[in-house]
Write a protein that holds these residues in place. Structure first.
Motif, PDB file in Angstrom:
ATOM      1  N   GLN B 130     -43.104  43.451  -9.524  1.00  0.00           N
ATOM      2  CA  GLN B 130     -43.866  42.804  -8.446  1.00  0.00           C
ATOM      3  C   GLN B 130     -44.077  41.316  -8.745  1.00  0.00           C
ATOM      4  O   GLN B 130     -43.933  40.462  -7.874  1.00  0.00           O
ATOM      5  N   THR B 131     -44.429  41.031 -10.008  1.00  0.00           N
ATOM      6  CA  THR B 131     -44.632  39.632 -10.407  1.00  0.00           C
ATOM      7  C   THR B 131     -43.317  38.865 -10.304  1.00  0.00           C
ATOM      8  O   THR B 131     -43.271  37.731  -9.803  1.00  0.00           O
ATOM      9  N   LYS B 133     -40.817  39.487  -8.374  1.00  0.00           N
ATOM     10  CA  LYS B 133     -40.486  39.260  -6.961  1.00  0.00           C
ATOM     11  C   LYS B 133     -41.309  38.109  -6.385  1.00  0.00           C
ATOM     12  O   LYS B 133     -40.792  37.263  -5.655  1.00  0.00           O
ATOM     13  N   LYS B 134     -42.583  38.088  -6.742  1.00  0.00           N
ATOM     14  CA  LYS B 134     -43.440  37.001  -6.230  1.00  0.00           C
ATOM     15  C   LYS B 134     -42.935  35.643  -6.732  1.00  0.00           C
ATOM     16  O   LYS B 134     -42.929  34.655  -5.988  1.00  0.00           O
ATOM     17  N   ASP B 137     -39.775  34.822  -4.841  1.00  0.00           N
ATOM     18  CA  ASP B 137     -40.093  34.437  -3.452  1.00  0.00           C
ATOM     19  C   ASP B 137     -40.671  33.019  -3.406  1.00  0.00           C
ATOM     20  O   ASP B 137     -40.317  32.218  -2.535  1.00  0.00           O
ATOM     21  N   PHE B 138     -41.572  32.733  -4.366  1.00  0.00           N
ATOM     22  CA  PHE B 138     -42.172  31.394  -4.409  1.00  0.00           C
ATOM     23  C   PHE B 138     -41.074  30.354  -4.613  1.00  0.00           C
ATOM     24  O   PHE B 138     -41.006  29.336  -3.902  1.00  0.00           O
ATOM     25  N   CYS B 370     -42.125  30.695 -15.483  1.00  0.00           N
ATOM     26  CA  CYS B 370     -43.118  31.704 -15.075  1.00  0.00           C
ATOM     27  C   CYS B 370     -43.237  32.718 -16.201  1.00  0.00           C
ATOM     28  O   CYS B 370     -42.243  33.353 -16.567  1.00  0.00           O
ATOM     29  N   GLY B 374     -47.180  35.939 -14.650  1.00  0.00           N
ATOM     30  CA  GLY B 374     -47.031  35.267 -13.359  1.00  0.00           C
ATOM     31  C   GLY B 374     -47.673  33.901 -13.314  1.00  0.00           C
ATOM     32  O   GLY B 374     -47.897  33.339 -12.242  1.00  0.00           O
ATOM     33  N   ASN B 393     -49.815  29.650 -10.448  1.00  0.00           N
ATOM     34  CA  ASN B 393     -49.384  31.045 -10.622  1.00  0.00           C
ATOM     35  C   ASN B 393     -48.702  31.531  -9.348  1.00  0.00           C
ATOM     36  O   ASN B 393     -48.706  30.840  -8.329  1.00  0.00           O
ATOM     37  N   VAL B 394     -48.147  32.740  -9.442  1.00  0.00           N
ATOM     38  CA  VAL B 394     -47.326  33.239  -8.332  1.00  0.00           C
ATOM     39  C   VAL B 394     -48.142  33.475  -7.058  1.00  0.00           C
ATOM     40  O   VAL B 394     -47.572  33.503  -5.965  1.00  0.00           O
ATOM     41  N   ASP B 395     -49.435  33.664  -7.186  1.00  0.00           N
ATOM     42  CA  ASP B 395     -50.259  33.917  -5.998  1.00  0.00           C
ATOM     43  C   ASP B 395     -50.754  32.631  -5.339  1.00  0.00           C
ATOM     44  O   ASP B 395     -50.756  32.509  -4.128  1.00  0.00           O
TER      45      ASP B 395
END
Lengths: 348, 477
Positions: B130-131, B133-134, B137-138, B370, B374, B393-395
């Motif tokens: 999940q991390t 992928k984020k 995507d970023f 990264c 993340g 960070n990824v978020d």
């Protein structure tokens, strides 16, 4: 010109479709977009209208032709483009490619090459001989660097001049501009001999003048007018020098990067344009690009995209202190109208 | 005649004397007498009190006529990439490096993760999909102006997470297949097998293998976790298999060697002259002490052999000895001379109205790193345990202010930096002044002496080689 309904794809960057904005007879009925393009709805606002994103739906739609935008990887071709081109071929719908490609992607099974250039109905123009006098006024659009959106300036200015009643012939800065309804720059007629090149360009423009009988010719100067440095030399701007000798320019526009150049710099540029390119600098267009200097270490130039707000601020600052009119191209029609008004005044 | 203190640095190279003019970046050969005067002035001596001979006066007048010897001119200390930094972060990120694991099956004695450093250690932490992928995507959202998306897998030893790497590659191809994709990896090669090599062959563009040299040198520091057994025999066979399988492909294999200056230089240099390494990219780095790890004092033998190999390399490039004397390890030194000195930017005003010492890359734009959690860092070389280095960070994405702060690291030592003659040759970036919670001016200044020594060494070498007719434009270098 008869109206045609087109589907445009694959959209990876919405800026790529700008050119269609200037073709009133081209009616976009759908966009095919790359899967990663974030959209909040199932349509894109284009020319003030909601145009649906069609992707796989396009196989069932009524349209006249498909406009294929420039693309890079083979994967894109395999996944999306190949089925579309095959479909269009079977359905007898022409595919117009925005770039001339000789690789396997557009191989002999598909419509390509000369057929792609039907939009402009360009006839072969004979060249060779002596310098000829061109009577029609000429507007030249040059760039201080590459990637200063010269082509968009050419299309905007031409479109506006046509709107106010002038007949315009356009010579684009690239080899593939017939698809946009312009004449391409005659790269194929150029050789290693500068004198021959100057005469060829002159003859090419003269033939267009004879054929179209335009009120004005807008010509783009490919590349940049000056080298950035020894590494990024942009062919030292030598093509601009050849064009400047081939034609007598009446009004020159210089497209620049969105950078805080000094008043002294613009004075120098006026002289460079006049004495190196034989072009009277009358207006500056600030593009929304600037160098991404971190790319210089990669021996490559990438550009950052500056928000329209910053570009407009830059224009206001420059307009208030430099004796040259500055314009932007952020979709704001007023600037293009003002630029064309200035052109008409200067050339009247 | 000189009226104000010129902003220059003078140096001696063999029996020749040179002036480096900081404002213009010009280098000029000068006489011994002028050198003495300018050296005295550079070190604080007063110009007015100095009686000059006609010869010196004439030489100085000639330099002044050229536009040299101008005094220090104040300017704003700002990195040229600052104004466009936020836009570069938005659309121009060149490369994403994913730390897929912090674990490693090696315990290299010099490695920043092996326990001998202040704040970095191996752990069992791994990146979850999940991390990853984020992060992907970023990156894809923020590399729209870049023609090719470049994703690199890094560790620990990334091949411990081969399944995750495969999933990431598939995810990129499935979701971003329209973009030109480039995958790379840095590995110790010990876990390579036919399946992995075939995967590399199908999907990857660049593979960096870490190997230090022949068996006794590799095994000195690069040992397996737990057993402390040497890794050479395992690694060398896998490298042979890798090169054999990839020999007719466009995939570039690079080798990265850490030079332990307590080992035999000649053996390492000879090792990399093996035909196996012909045409491959080689890079060499010294053991780092950035975060307080053990600094290996170079042995006298190492220093002597290294210096002699460099000397022979210069002679080889001058055509005075055979080209087989050209040291692979010192290739980089010669590249540095060409890039940093020969091709240096020169103009009537090199520094302009604002500038920044050389050194920092553009954080997060050149090589966004990264980590397993993340979090984003400027590159893989910084400590991911230092809050000051964490730029996002990824978020939440990248914090532009933090990135700008690292980009303009010279501001913490502004007064000293502005007046430093080696301003344009500086190699100090935020990594070198990592004070964990803040940027440390003490740490930055502690590196100055080394930076200036290296800069002067490069100027001296360049001047000597140029005077001997060395062709720095030669493509062979």
């Amino acid at each position: 010109m008869e109206e045609i309904n087109v589907i445009v794809g694959i959209i990876t960057d919405v800026k790529l479709v700008n050119f269609i904005r200037f073709k009133p007879h081209v009616n976009v009925v759908g966009f095919v977009i790359a899967p990663n393009i974030a959209t909040l709805s199932n349509h894109i606002i284009f020319k003030g209208k909601e145009v649906p994103i069609v992707n796989s739906l396009c196989y069932t739609m009524n349209f006249d032709s498909f406009i294929l935008l420039p693309f890079d990887s083979d994967m894109e071709y395999e996944n999306m483009i190949h089925p579309l081109i095959t479909f269009c071929q079977k359905a007898g719908k022409p595919v117009y490619s925005c770039e001339k490609r000789n690789d396997y992607v557009l191989n002999q099974d598909f419509l390509y090459a000369d057929e792609l250039y039907e939009l402009a109905k360009l006839q072969e123009i004979g060249l060779g001989g002596k310098m000829k006098k061109i009577n029609c006024p000429i507007i030249a659009v040059a760039g201080l660097s590459e990637n200063t959106r010269k082509f968009e300036t050419i299309l905007s200015v031409s479109s506006q001049l046509e709107t106010i009643g002038y007949k315009v012939s356009i010579i684009g800065t690239r080899f593939d501009t017939e698809v946009y309804g312009c004449y391409s720059f005659p790269f194929e007629h150029l050789s290693g001999n500068e004198t021959e090149n100057v005469i060829s360009i002159n003859n090419y423009v003269k033939e267009i003048e004879k054929k179209d009988k335009p009120d004005v010719i807008v010509i783009g100067v490919p590349g940049a007018i000056l080298a950035l440095n020894d590494e990024f030399h942009f062919d030292f701007g030598l093509l601009g020098v050849q064009i400047g000798n081939a034609i007598s320019t009446d009004y020159a526009i210089l497209n620049i990067l969105c950078k805080d150049y000094s008043a002294e710099f613009f004075e120098t540029m006026k002289n460079v344009m006049m004495f190196r390119l034989n072009m009277p600098l009358k207006a500056i267009v600030i593009s929304e690009n600037d160098y991404d200097i971190s790319s210089f270490d990669l021996s490559k130039i990438y550009y950052v995209t500056i928000p329209p707000r910053i570009v407009r601020d830059m224009k206001l600052r420059k307009n208030s202190c430099i004796q040259l009119p500055f314009y932007t191209l952020d979709g704001n029609c007023e600037d293009v109208q003002e630029l064309c008004s200035n052109i008409v005044t200067e050339l009247s | 005649m000189l009226k104000e203190r010129p902003f220059v640095h003078v140096y001696k190279a063999c029996d020749m004397f040179f002036l480096y003019d900081v404002n213009t970046s010009a280098i000029r050969k000068i006489s011994r007498e002028t050198y003495d005067i300018l050296r005295m002035v550079e070190h604080g001596g007063e110009i007015e009190n100095t009686a000059l001979t006609n010869h010196i006066s004439n030489e100085i007048d000639e330099l002044l006529k050229e536009g040299l010897l101008k005094p220090f001119k104040d300017f704003e200390l700002k990195h040229p990439a600052t104004d466009n930094y936020q836009y570069a972060i938005h659309d121009n990120i060149k490369q994403l490096t994913l730390q897929v694991t912090q674990n490693c099956n090696f315990r290299c004695k010099y490695c920043v993760y092996s326990g001998s450093y202040m704040n970095r250690h191996h752990s069992n932490k791994r990146m979850d999909f999940q991390t990853a992928k984020k992060a992907i995507d970023f990156y894809m959202k923020h590399c729209t102006n870049i023609s090719m998306a470049m994703i690199c897998f890094y560790g620990g030893e990334p091949l411990l997470e081969f399944d995750l790497i495969k999933k990431c590659v598939k995810y990129c191809k499935d979701n971003y297949g329209w973009k030109k994709l480039w995958f790379g990896i840095t590995t110790n090669a010990s876990l390579l097998n036919n399946t992995i090599i075939r995967f590399f062959k199908d999907e990857f563009s660049f593979i960096t293998v870490s190997i230090d040299g022949p068996e006794h040198i590799q095994n000195k520091n690069r040992v397996f976790t737990g057993t402390n057994d040497g890794t050479y025999s395992c690694v060398i066979n896998k490298i042979h298999s890798l090169l054999e399988e990839l020999k007719d492909t466009d995939i570039v294999v690079g080798f990265n060697s850490v030079l332990d200056e307590d080992t035999n230089f000649i053996d390492t240099d000879r090792f990399f002259c093996d035909s196996m390494f012909n045409g491959q990219q080689l890079s060499f780095s010294a053991v780092t002490d950035t975060m307080g790890g053990k600094r290996f004092a170079p042995s006298d033998e190492f220093v002597s052999n290294s210096g002699y190999a460099l000397f022979l390399s210069y002679l080889a490039l001058l055509g005075r000895v055979g080209i087989d004397n050209y040291s692979k390890i010192h290739q980089e030194s010669i590249h540095v001379l060409r890039k940093k000195v020969h091709n240096r930017y020169q103009s009537s005003d090199v520094i302009g109205s604002f500038n920044h010492p050389g050194g920092p890359c553009v954080p997060g734009v050149a090589r966004l790193f990264c980590n397993v959690d993340g979090d984003f860092f400027p590159c893989e070389r910084v400590s991911e345990n230092s809050p000051i280095m964490k730029i996002g960070n990824v978020d939440d994405g990248i914090d532009v202010k933090k990135g700008e702060n690292l980009l303009n690291v010279g501001r913490i030592t502004e007064d000293k930096c502005k007046k430093c003659w080696a301003f344009s040759f500086c190699t100090s970036c935020a990594t070198h002044c990592d004070g964990v919670d803040c940027l440390s001016s003490e740490k930055r200044l502690s590196k100055c002496s080394e930076v200036k020594t290296n800069a002067e060494y490069n100027l001296i070498t360049y001047s000597i080689l140029s005077s001997l007719g060395f062709d720095f434009d030669n493509e062979m270098i």
